[in-house]
Design an enzyme around this catalytic site. Structure first.
Site, PDB file in Angstrom:
ATOM      1  CB  SER A  30      -2.077  -5.224  -9.980  1.00 13.21           C
ATOM      2  OG  SER A  30      -2.935  -5.024  -8.879  1.00 13.21           O
ATOM      3  CD  GLU A  31      -5.463  -0.354  -9.587  1.00 17.63           C
ATOM      4  OE1 GLU A  31      -6.610   0.000  -9.286  1.00 17.63           O
ATOM      5  OE2 GLU A  31      -5.221  -1.169 -10.512  1.00 17.63           O
ATOM      6  CG  ASN A  32      -1.212  -3.909  -5.754  1.00 25.35           C
ATOM      7  OD1 ASN A  32      -1.713  -4.140  -6.847  1.00 25.35           O
ATOM      8  ND2 ASN A  32      -0.794  -4.876  -4.964  1.00 25.35           N
TER       9      ASN A  32
END
Length: 484
Positions: free
Chosen positions: A310-312
């Site tokens: 997840s890019e966060n």
């Protein structure tokens, strides 16, 4: 020992909000950490909100929270005059102010935003990235300001482009902040910080950048209580530490179902995700976009080990939590509550997008509004409806190493085709799509040869595909019918 503790106490950076922000005046650039409602320094934001005389703020943040929460409070009072963000999302206040000419907006791909701030923190004035090449970003067509009638009147500056080793890049200038607001789970009196779960997001890199960094900590401890190897943001970057007094919130509660819903196998979305799931191989590192792609984990073959990113700032995303077990410091890119699988790792947004752009993520599954016959992708905006590109431009920036699979319905709700000669909507990436899976068919995509129809869903004919796909495509001699 007493003398040592007294010395540490005299060097303490702990202060009240009033003391920490006493010298902050109007017309400054604020770097504000957080992603959705996770890791947002609300205590510091609330203090600025209580000082409405402070105006002219340029706020650099991935997004602006949601209506009535986070930076949206400073939008409502008119204290923010410009946002530098990647995503508007469902924030109606943000959208309305922007589209009626009351707020400037400089849109950035999410990874570019993180890297611009990281570069500014590291003394690097500019850099080249493949994200955004061939799009409105490079061409100078992103609206920065609208008039009161909703017409764009100011656009972003076009980006310089260069080719390195056969790959096209755009140049991005670094961002430098005057003040940074950072939210930490734990900080010591010297300013060393530890972030919990995915709440590190932009907080760590923003805290390294600004001329003056203020950390809002849930727990303030003595030096040494955070082990040296667990310091995520060293105190050298931090000027003041204040006590957080604002409860944490969750934007989207998502839970594992104790009794799974009965799935209709003929449902369009189910057909799509079941077919996409067959593209995964054991050991893949994958990123799933918002919408249809989020359903894929529930349809993977038993025993297949996939590391979802997840890019966060999460690698090893696990199932949704059971009801009552949600953690506001653990969310995915869709702002939904998650858990972690054994062996998971956590990091900041700048590192997350470094692994994305470098091709370490070998499969990205995204939704789409339109795809061209040569693999151009449009999935972040419609004319007159600009929500922001989030991380999509970065996810498709390295098609040589990342297989970009589009999961979408073949036509939209009004029956209009989505696979076209050319995209009419603003592009996310150029010649970046590897495969298209719809509820009707599967296409392989070549950036030079175009589309090849390889599979048909149950009961679908080639003639139906031709009627609903107004562009040229080849039909594979090994076409598989009734495939899914």
């Amino acid at each position: 020992m007493r003398a040592s503790r007294a010395l540490l106490s005299s060097a303490s950076k702990v202060a009240s909000c009033e003391e920490a922000l006493r010298h902050v005046q109007s017309n400054f650039t604020l770097l504000c950490g957080g992603f959705g409602l996770s890791g947002v320094p609300d205590t510091l934001i609330n203090h600025l909100h209580s000082r409405p005389e402070i105006k002219g703020i340029t706020a650099v943040s991935n997004n602006a929270g949601i209506d009535g929460k986070g930076l949206a409070k400073l939008l409502e009072t008119g204290q923010i005059s410009k946002m530098v963000s990647s995503y508007i999302g469902g924030n109606k206040t943000f959208e309305q102010l922007y589209l009626t000419g009351k707020l400037d907006l400089e849109l950035n791909p999410q990874g570019t935003l993180a890297e611009r701030v990281r570069a500014g923190a590291a003394g690097i004035p500019a850099f080249y990235t493949p994200a955004g090449y061939g799009t409105w970003l490079q061409e100078g067509k992103l609206p920065v300001r609208y008039d009161s009638e909703g017409n764009p009147v100011v656009f972003n500056e076009p980006r310089e482009a260069r080719n390195f080793d056969g790959i096209n890049y755009v140049m991005e200038r670094a961002i430098k902040g005057d003040v940074a607001f950072v939210k930490a789970y734990k900080a010591d009196t010297m300013g060393n910080c530890w972030f919990k779960g995915s709440a590190r997001n932009f907080n760590s890199v923003f805290g390294r950048n600004a001329t003056y960094t203020v950390v809002e900590a849930e727990n303030i401890v003595e030096p040494g209580e955070i082990e040296a190897e667990n310091v995520h943001l060293p105190g050298i970057y931090v000027h003041k530490v204040v006590q957080s007094n604002t409860p944490k919130e969750i934007e989207i509660y998502k839970n594992s179902e104790e009794t799974p819903k009965v799935v209709n196998p003929d449902d369009k979305r189910t057909k799509i995700v079941k077919r996409v799931a067959r593209e995964f191989q054991d050991g893949d590192f994958a990123n799933l976009g918002i919408g249809i792609p989020t359903l894929i984990p529930g349809h993977l073959p038993e025993g297949l080990r996939i590391e979802f990113q997840s890019e966060n700032g999460v690698l090893g995303v696990g199932p949704y939590p059971q009801k009552g077990q949600e953690d506001p410091d653990l969310i995915n890119a869709g702002k939904e509550t998650i858990t972690l699988n054994p062996g998971a790792s956590l990091f900041g947004s700048e590192e997350s997008f470094g692994m994305i752009r470098s091709g370490k993520i070998n499969i990205a599954v995204l939704g789409a509004l339109q795809v061209s016959k040569y693999g151009d992708l449009a999935n972040w905006g419609l004319p007159g409806r600009i929500k922001g590109m989030g991380g999509a431009m970065d996810l498709v920036a390295n098609p040589a190493k990342t297989k970009v699979i589009i999961a979408m319905e073949h036509v939209d709700k009004k029956g209009r085709p989505r696979i076209l000669d050319e995209c009419n909507f603003p592009l996310t990436g150029v010649k970046c799509v590897w495969k298209i899976v719809t509820d009707l068919a599967v296409f392989d995509v070549s950036p030079t040869n175009g589309l090849t129809l390889t599979e048909l869903a149950d009961g679908v004919t080639v003639e139906e595909i031709k009627q609903k796909t107004p562009t040229d495509f080849a039909v594979s001699p090994d076409l598989v019918e009734n495939s899914y």
